[in-house]
Design an enzyme around this catalytic site. Sequence first.
Site, mmCIF file in Angstrom:
data_model
loop_
_atom_site.group_PDB
_atom_site.id
_atom_site.type_symbol
_atom_site.label_atom_id
_atom_site.label_comp_id
_atom_site.label_asym_id
_atom_site.label_seq_id
_atom_site.Cartn_x
_atom_site.Cartn_y
_atom_site.Cartn_z
ATOM 1 C CG ASP A 1 49.613 42.756 44.477
ATOM 2 O OD1 ASP A 1 49.182 43.278 45.525
ATOM 3 O OD2 ASP A 1 48.866 42.336 43.578
ATOM 4 C CG HIS B 1 45.414 50.630 39.317
ATOM 5 N ND1 HIS B 1 44.765 49.500 38.883
ATOM 6 C CD2 HIS B 1 45.611 50.462 40.641
ATOM 7 C CE1 HIS B 1 44.557 48.694 39.924
ATOM 8 N NE2 HIS B 1 45.065 49.265 41.004
ATOM 9 C CD GLU C 1 43.552 43.841 45.583
ATOM 10 O OE1 GLU C 1 42.327 43.714 45.425
ATOM 11 O OE2 GLU C 1 44.238 44.644 44.911
ATOM 12 C CD GLU C 2 46.390 46.259 42.265
ATOM 13 O OE1 GLU C 2 45.350 46.156 41.598
ATOM 14 O OE2 GLU C 2 46.673 47.262 42.953
HETATM 15 ZN ZN LIG Z 1 44.920 48.481 42.885
HETATM 16 ZN ZN LIG Z 2 44.951 48.236 45.964
#
Ligand SMILES: [Zn+2]
Ligand SMILES: [Zn+2]
Length: 394
Positions: free
Chosen positions: A83, A366, A141-142
């Site tokens: 993702d 991020h 995952e995020e």
């Molecule tokens: Zn991340």
């Molecule tokens: Zn990551």
Amino acid sequence: MREEKILKKAAEIENRIIEIRHQIHQNPELSFAEKETANLAADEMKKLGFKVEENIFGTGVCASFLNSDSDDAKTLLIRADMDALPVEEKNDLDYKSKNKGVMHACGHDGHTAILIGTAMVLKELAAEFNGNLKFIFQPGEETSGGAEGMIKAGVLEDPKVDAAMGLHLWGSTEEGIVEYKSGPLMASPDRFNLKIIGKGGHAARPHNTIDPIPIAAQIISSLQNIVSRRIDPLESAVISVGKIEAGQTHNVIPDEVEIKATVRSLKKDIREKLAEYVESVIKNICEIYGAEYELEYIFGYPAVINDPKMTDIIKKAAQKILGKEKVRKKEKAEMGGEDFSYFGREVPAVFYYLGIAPQGEIVNHHQSDFKFNDSVLKTGVAVMAQAALDYFEA
Ligand SMILES: [Zn+2]
Ligand SMILES: [Zn+2]
């Protein structure tokens, strides 16, 4: 030498892996919407002759390669997350994101490409090992995590998985360096939503109200005392209040205050104590002043705990591929979270870092300028392939 063969194979597929990474990077998809990415991964694995199951817990893909006749052959799972994030890319790259407001700002495009590359290399070396491989391409995952859902959907069965490995490209580690750590590596990122319910009124007549603002202030400072006074100073814990919201203007005491906070730790007992202490602070302070509260305490991913034997396999495999000077023991854990931890709860597992930071720099995950050089992909593939072969021989 085995490692030379692996490095040669990794070099042969490097251009293709870079192409795959660029394609994924250009077409980033948010958590649980990784449709094209999952299709791409599934297609590549099918081309390699893997048995592929799709749409597991949303967009998850599980690709198996059974490379043993024996019933007691070991099965190794290797996982990548797919993702991207809701970030607008600011990099000037010819493979820059084409999806407005969505970007691979954590390196999961690299993880997916590395996993496909690892499959390419291991498939070519099939004659050199005896064992089964399961490659997991995981959604989400995020956000709320795809690992647990895929495990519940049965990816650890048929054939039964004996061990798991995964990596994260890492922005605070120098490019091309592998970092490993046995035991706790990443924290359990728990959180809570709190509403302190008082009684609003005229700000000049506080005695006729139950003012939730000073109550919130006391709660926030007492939360800090949990970490400094109630948790062993040699253990790790973080409580950070990330949001507080109340009121409209100078002369009105509001009815309520809302607080959102994160609570992180590395060990199960500390984690449980933190949850208990947090509620106790809130409950008791509210009680002193006659306020009510609503607390929603959410346990996030478990901590990532690395198995010592699996960690040793990664360390030695990385040393064979990169030389000892490029493989480092990580002394401190990270307080970030990772849902790879769900695999580690079920089977011996190891998660490790592959550095992406150009010398003297730190690359922030991020963020809109997150980027890494394609050269690390080949390194990632070679280390992972070597570790898989070493696992089957261990
Ligand atoms: Zn991340
Ligand atoms: Zn990551």
